[in-house]
Motif scaffolding. Structure first.
Motif, PDB file in Angstrom:
ATOM      1  N   VAL A  55      31.433   0.634  93.610  1.00 38.34           N
ATOM      2  CA  VAL A  55      31.637   1.820  92.794  1.00 38.34           C
ATOM      3  C   VAL A  55      31.009   3.043  93.450  1.00 38.34           C
ATOM      4  N   THR A  56      31.720   4.166  93.376  1.00 36.70           N
ATOM      5  CA  THR A  56      31.148   5.448  93.772  1.00 36.70           C
ATOM      6  C   THR A  56      31.389   6.450  92.656  1.00 36.70           C
ATOM      7  N   HIS A  65      34.445   5.404  90.178  1.00 34.17           N
ATOM      8  CA  HIS A  65      35.656   5.074  90.923  1.00 34.17           C
ATOM      9  C   HIS A  65      35.427   3.769  91.680  1.00 34.17           C
ATOM     10  N   ILE A  66      36.261   2.774  91.422  1.00 35.41           N
ATOM     11  CA  ILE A  66      36.125   1.472  92.071  1.00 35.41           C
ATOM     12  C   ILE A  66      36.886   1.479  93.384  1.00 35.41           C
ATOM     13  N   THR A  91      27.732   1.647  95.019  1.00 32.28           N
ATOM     14  CA  THR A  91      26.969   0.728  94.183  1.00 32.28           C
ATOM     15  C   THR A  91      27.748  -0.574  94.094  1.00 32.28           C
ATOM     16  N   ILE A  92      27.071  -1.690  94.336  1.00 29.31           N
ATOM     17  CA  ILE A  92      27.713  -3.002  94.255  1.00 29.31           C
ATOM     18  C   ILE A  92      27.192  -3.680  92.997  1.00 29.31           C
ATOM     19  N   GLU A  93      28.079  -3.891  92.035  1.00 31.53           N
ATOM     20  CA  GLU A  93      27.678  -4.324  90.694  1.00 31.53           C
ATOM     21  C   GLU A  93      28.473  -5.542  90.247  1.00 31.53           C
ATOM     22  N   SER A 170      41.318   1.994  88.148  1.00 33.27           N
ATOM     23  CA  SER A 170      40.444   2.768  89.028  1.00 33.27           C
ATOM     24  C   SER A 170      40.630   2.362  90.479  1.00 33.27           C
ATOM     25  N   PHE A 171      40.713   1.060  90.725  1.00 32.10           N
ATOM     26  CA  PHE A 171      40.887   0.575  92.093  1.00 32.10           C
ATOM     27  C   PHE A 171      42.208   1.054  92.692  1.00 32.10           C
TER      28      PHE A 171
END
Length: 200
Positions: A55-56, A65-66, A91-93, A170-171
Motif C-alpha cells: 500500500v502507498t 492505493h494497493i 506499507t506491507i500489511e 484499488s489494485f
C-alpha cells in the motif's frame, strides 16, 4: 487460495530453502504491518499462509492505493530496499491472518555474498521484479478495466473469494462501481450462454 499471481519464470527454490532454513516463523494478524512506508526496510520472507497487500498513500487524496499482493507460496518484502535498510516505498500489511518465514535484509545479503552464483541470483531477482513492474505499467496503458480484471482472475482465480471489492478495485486502478458493472456483465453473459439453445 489457489496461488497463481506470482508464477515465476525463474527458479527461486534456493531462496525459499534459505528462508525455511534460516528464517523465523512470524504470524501477522489482519492489519498488522511487515513494513511501513518511509521507515527503514528490514525484512524479506516466504509466505506460507495468508496474504499481504502493498500500500502507498496518495499524494493529493491521501487515500490508500494497493500496488501489489503477496499470496501463499510467494515472497514478501520491499526488495531491494531491505538489503541495505533504505526507506520502504510501500506499507506491507496482512490482509488476513498471515504466516511468513522471515529473514533480515542483512541475512539475505550474507547469502548473496557467499559466491558469484549467489550474487548473480541477486541480479536475476532484480531483473525479474523490474519485468513484472514494467508489465503492470504497460497493462494500465494497453488494457481496458475489463481486460485488467480478466488478467487478474487468470493470475489468481481465488482472489475474488478472499479479498474485498475495494482492494481489488484499488489494485486495478478502477472504482468499485466499475468492478460491480464488470461482474454484472460477466454474470449476465454467462446466463445468456446457458439459455441459448444448442444448434441442431
Amino acid at each position: 487460495m489457489e496461488q497463481k499471481f506470482g508464477t515465476n519464470s525463474i527458479d527461486l527454490q534456493v531462496l525459499r530453502d534459505f528462508c525455511e532454513r534460516e528464517g523465523k516463523s512470524v504470524c501477522y494478524q489482519k492489519g498488522e504491518q511487515m513494513e511501513r512506508e518511509g521507515n527503514p526496510s528490514q525484512w524479506f520472507g516466504f509466505v506460507t499462509e495468508g496474504c499481504f497487500k502493498y500500500v502507498t498513500q496518495g499524494i493529493s487524496d491521501n487515500k490508500e492505493h494497493i500496488t501489489w499482493f503477496s499470496f501463499e507460496g510467494e515472497f514478501a518484502g520491499d526488495y531491494p530496499a531491505c538489503l541495505d535498510g533504505k526507506p520502504s516505498m510501500t506499507t506491507i500489511e496482512a490482509m488476513l491472518p498471515t504466516r511468513v518465514l522471515m529473514v533480515s535484509g542483512e541475512q539475505l545479503m550474507g547469502l548473496f555474498r557467499q559466491n558469484m552464483e549467489m550474487m548473480a541470483l541477486r541480479g536475476i531477482i532484480g531483473e525479474h521484479l523490474l519485468s513484472q513492474a514494467r508489465a503492470r505499467y504497460l497493462d494500465f496503458h494497453r488494457t481496458t478495466p475489463r481486460e485488467r480484471y480478466d488478467l487478474l482472475l487468470r493470475r489468481c482465480p481465488g482472489i475474488v473469494e478472499h479479498l474485498p471489492l475495494n482492494a481489488i478495485a484499488s489494485f486495478l486502478n478502477i472504482t468499485p462501481k466499475t468492478i460491480s458493472i464488470i461482474r454484472r456483465d460477466i454474470t449476465f453473459n454467462s446466463m445468456v450462454r446457458k439459455e441459448k439453445p444448442l444448434p441442431k
